[in-house]
Scaffold this active site. Structure first.
Site, PDB file in Angstrom:
ATOM      1  N   HIS A   1     -15.583 -21.830   8.262  1.00 24.14           N
ATOM      2  CA  HIS A   1     -16.330 -21.877   7.013  1.00 24.14           C
ATOM      3  C   HIS A   1     -17.590 -22.671   7.248  1.00 24.14           C
ATOM      4  O   HIS A   1     -17.556 -23.767   7.785  1.00 24.14           O
ATOM      5  CB  HIS A   1     -15.497 -22.569   5.928  1.00 24.14           C
ATOM      6  CG  HIS A   1     -14.364 -21.743   5.442  1.00 24.14           C
ATOM      7  ND1 HIS A   1     -14.542 -20.614   4.696  1.00 24.14           N
ATOM      8  CD2 HIS A   1     -13.035 -21.869   5.614  1.00 24.14           C
ATOM      9  CE1 HIS A   1     -13.379 -20.088   4.424  1.00 24.14           C
ATOM     10  NE2 HIS A   1     -12.439 -20.826   4.967  1.00 24.14           N
TER      11      HIS A   1
ATOM     12  N   CYS B   1     -20.270 -18.193   6.816  1.00 24.12           N
ATOM     13  CA  CYS B   1     -21.247 -17.956   5.749  1.00 24.12           C
ATOM     14  C   CYS B   1     -22.522 -18.693   6.110  1.00 24.12           C
ATOM     15  O   CYS B   1     -22.474 -19.805   6.629  1.00 24.12           O
ATOM     16  CB  CYS B   1     -20.717 -18.509   4.424  1.00 24.12           C
ATOM     17  SG  CYS B   1     -19.193 -17.751   3.907  1.00 24.12           S
TER      18      CYS B   1
END
Lengths: 422, 436
Positions: free
Chosen positions: B198, B240
């Protein structure tokens, strides 16, 4: 220099002091203003509330296959027949719990009985100062005939570390057995049996069949009390009632810290209407609520996956009040005006949704303010365990076999997928 | 700022200590010693005599060690891969599957385990929630078990931290860290660095409680460049807002590709309802789709890899950064980073000491041998009588040039070099005797 300049009035006090004096002198006005602002804000709340956002990084409800199939339903039906037979020949309600214990043992779970006495009516002021948190009043006569008996079954996770547990609670009244309670026991049993065969468990599962003859809350809170604050009654032995196998199950068994709890029961048939519904109760003692993600997951699964309608308790008188409807219309027009000014400002909510939302809000505020839990999940909240009560309300006649089966399937699925998230 | 050697704090800048004594550093250290030794004698003549063998030694050493000094022209001779998965918990199964898929690809195309550093932050295969114990899949057809045989995890569980990651990159470990956990690359290495987990704007989340910032990564890469720990580096990030992680890089020779740009999310590919979680991310899925068609002998270029990413399939824009990379992408085969293809040079005969007069490697071996000889000669001549040497020295100082010319006529350079070094050794012996 003029000496008259020195003869001055007192220096002006600081601004904040002056503000305080102003407020205090007009206190009635300001109190009325603040109260009305609060009420207006509350009335705006249902229209400003956004839909729940379930972050896909953490919680993806319903992403696993629940695996609840028709074989489980057949097993449940067998259970129903067995328990009705046991209820028929019951003396003192022990037959039903023995039957449940036998079924759980057949699945390979660890079983135990828990006896408890109802809360005594006396108020002991010194209770707060001693460590006697247990209400179990030991009668000198040793008669346990009017004690309740909970039955507890524990499945250990085959590859888990055994530190945490999830609790399922199905309350029933052995003195007066009703058909819907039998159905809820069957639901609990089928979920329990499915989980006993699951290889993917990471937490232990505890199934508590709570004896609700003195009230559901009493039974669950007595069990929780014994679980977390055990009281060792030394030297007091049971009269052997002539039932040999009961003795081996009297040791209280535990499963570790509780991570979450789910209380479900099948309620009376509400309306022979369109959809089966689930009513969620979440308010616990002193206004505490569980982790609201639990409610979101149950709502999402029940609605989107299984086609239930989810209800939250409402104050029904509000639902039909005219002035609330008028307020709804006002807010609706206000919303459309705001949208014309700036498309980002949204207040769009339909009038009927607003009315229902306000009724829900009012009921929830009332229950939280009162501080009385709306179900036995309140007992869990005292030990900081997230818990929610689900009441399934079928729309069919409770004796109808086919409808029962499909209902069982859907209910079981929604409970199971809720558990899989944990 | 303290100039740390190896083993110091990871976050401070290091000073560059040259490993090989280059010409510049040798002279200042030798000169004071020489002047101190000759304090009592006639300084001019004696220091000149001392300088001469030193200069000779100098020229030969610099001739003998060309590869050590010239790093830009180092030959690419090994490939390394550092594969990092930074997330834990069951619902991040797909990050583990991403990393294990890349591991499998990189091994299949030829990089051996000893040159792969695999960092997995959690154990999905043996997680109690795994319906298929000891198996990790990246596709819902469950055809390929990524955790089967031959998976060697170097950093597992709580060992995957930002500190350990930066230590791996910069090579500054505690002395007890085993070799299998170190990135032992040199200036001829191509390194593939793959990170997944992440991430966000200028950071990557490690283990749910710390972050790796983009400037820290840039600093580590800069340290690696200063220490000549890589020739070329390919950074591939699947998180991301991945492109922000390498926005601060400035070292030359670095190529970077991220799965999404600032403000965009990277999405998972599909959900496996049997396991209950998503099993692979889109960017990695399409990377694997590209590589499954290749084998070790393919020469597909990096350009074709980068052009294969379709924003409509990825649902994000894959952004790559080539401003620090000098070669053209259509000339670089993907096996330069993702596989391990060695360029073999065929020699006719095995090395047979210093008599064969062949390639560039030989003077190095010759030089080494002769330096050894010189050492031996020093010891031998020191045992001889002092008067003999003195006579010899006087003789040689007269007829030096004639003797030299005589020798140079019909012989080849190796013999001349031998003679020259021998003379130098004798001179060295003389000067040592004179200083006593």
């Amino acid at each position: 220099m003029e000496p008259s300049a020195k003869v001055d009035t007192q220096p002006k006090p600081r601004l904040i002091v002056r503000l305080g004096i102003f407020l205090a002198s007009h206190h009635i006005l300001f109190s009325a203003l603040c109260c009305s602002a609060g009420i207006i804000a509350l009335l705006f709340l249902p229209s400003l509330a956004k839909n729940t956002y379930l972050s896909e990084n953490a919680l993806i409800p319903g992403s696993a296959n629940p695996l609840f199939s028709s074989e489980d339903v057949t097993e449940a039906n067998k259970f129903i027949k067995g328990i009705e037979a046991a209820a028929g020949e019951s003396r003192g309600g022990m037959e039903m719990s023995k039957f449940i214990v036998q079924q759980m043992k057949d699945l390979g779970a660890e079983v135990c009985y828990h006896e408890f006495l109802p809360h005594s009516k006396h108020f002991h002021p010194l209770k707060f100062f001693t460590s006697m948190t247990n209400d179990l009043a030991v009668r000198p006569n040793g008669t346990y005939s009017n004690s309740g008996t909970n039955t507890i079954g524990i499945i250990r996770a085959p590859r888990g570390d055994g530190k945490e547990a999830i609790v399922l609670v199905t309350p029933y009244n052995p003195q007066r057995v009703q058909a819907n309670e039998v159905l809820s026991l069957a639901l609990g049993f089928s979920v329990f049996s499915l989980l006993s065969r699951a290889a993917w468990l990471s937490k232990d599962i505890v199934w508590l069949s709570a004896d609700s003859q003195f009230g559901e809350y009493t039974a669950v809170s007595a069990w929780l009390n014994q679980y977390h604050n055990p009281m060792f009654v030394g030297g007091v032995k049971h009269e052997p009632d002539g039932i040999a196998e009961k003795a081996e199950f009297t040791d209280f068994k535990r499963a570790g810290t509780m991570a979450a709890a789910l209380i479900f029961k099948v309620g009376e048939t509400r309306n022979y209407g369109d959809r089966d519904s689930v009513t969620m109760y979440a308010e616990a003692s002193n206004g505490q609520m569980p982790n609201l993600d639990l409610l979101n997951v149950v709502h999402y699964l029940a609605v989107h996956r299984q086609g239930f309608r989810v209800n939250i308790e409402t104050i029904s008188s509000l639902l039909s009040s005219a002035w609330l409807r008028a307020i709804a219309e006002v807010i609706h027009t206000l919303g459309s005006i705001l949208r014309k000014i700036n498309p980002d400002w949204k207040l769009d909510i339909t009038a009927s949704d607003y009315v229902e939302g306000t009724a829900n809000l009012a009921s929830s505020i009332y229950n939280q303010a009162l501080g009385v839990p709306t179900g036995s999940h309140g007992a869990f909240r005292d030990y900081q365990v997230d818990a929610v009560s689900l009441e399934f309300s079928p729309t069919f006649y409770i004796r109808n076999e086919n409808a029962k089966s499909s209902f069982l399937v859907r209910g079981g699925r929604s409970v199971l997928t809720g558990l899989l998230q944990a | 700022i303290a100039c740390d050697g190896d083993g110091g704090s990871v976050r401070r800048a290091s000073c560059f200590f040259p490993r090989f004594p280059t010409g510049m550093s040798l002279i200042p250290r030798a000169a004071p010693a020489a002047s101190m030794a000759f304090a009592g004698r006639d300084p001019a003549v004696i220091s000149l005599l001392k300088m001469l063998p030193l200069l000779l030694l100098l020229t030969f050493s610099s001739a003998a060690a060309p590869p050590a000094a010239a790093s830009p022209s180092a030959v690419h001779n090994n490939n390394w891969a550092v594969l990092v998965c930074t997330s834990r918990f069951w619902f991040n199964y797909r990050h583990m599957a991403n990393t294990l898929s890349l591991y499998r690809t990189v091994k299949r195309l030829g990089i051996p385990d000893e040159r792969i550093i695999l960092m997995l932050a959690d154990d999905m295969a043996c997680n109690p929630r795994n319906n298929y114990p000891a198996q990790v899949f990246n596709n819902e057809n469950h055809q390929l078990n990524l955790y089967g045989d031959n998976v060697e995890v170097d950093y597992r569980g709580y060992e995957v931290t930002v500190e350990n990651f930066l230590r791996v990159l910069t090579g500054r470990h505690e002395s007890a860290v085993p070799r299998s956990k170190r990135l032992l690359s040199d200036e001829g290495s191509h390194i593939l660095l793959y990170m997944t987990g992440h991430g966000g704007d200028e950071f990557l989340k490690f283990q749910d409680n710390e972050e790796l910032q983009s400037h820290d990564l840039a600093d580590a890469v800069k340290q690696m460049k200063e220490k000549h720990r890589f020739k070329e580096l390919l950074i591939m990030v699947d998180t991301c807002q991945a492109a922000t992680l390498f926005s601060q890089l400035q070292s030359p020779g670095v190529l970077a590709i991220g799965s999404s740009m600032k403000g965009e999310n990277s999405y998972s590919h599909h959900l496996d309802s049997d396991i209950g979680v998503s099993v692979v991310d889109r960017f990695t899925f399409h990377t694997l789709a590209f590589f499954e068609k290749l084998n070790m002998y393919s020469n597909a270029s990096l350009n074709s890899l980068f052009n294969s990413y379709d924003p409509s399939m990825l649902l994000s824009t894959a952004y790559y950064r080539m401003d620090l990379y000098k070669r053209a992408l259509n000339e670089v085969p993907v096996t330069n980073f993702f596989g391990s293809v060695m360029k073999t040079i065929h020699t006719d005969s095995a090395y047979t000491g210093f008599l064969a007069a062949h390639d560039a490697e030989l003077p190095l071996s010759v030089g080494n041998n002769i330096l050894d000889h010189v050492m031996l000669q020093n010891e031998a001549s020191a045992r001889r009588s002092n008067i003999e040497e003195m006579n010899e020295a006087q003789l040689m100082s007269h007829g030096w040039t004639e003797v030299l010319l005589e020798q140079l006529e019909g012989k080849n350079s190796d013999v001349v070099v031998m003679y020259g070094l021998g003379t130098m050794g004798i001179l060295l012996a003389i000067s040592t005797w004179l200083s006593m």
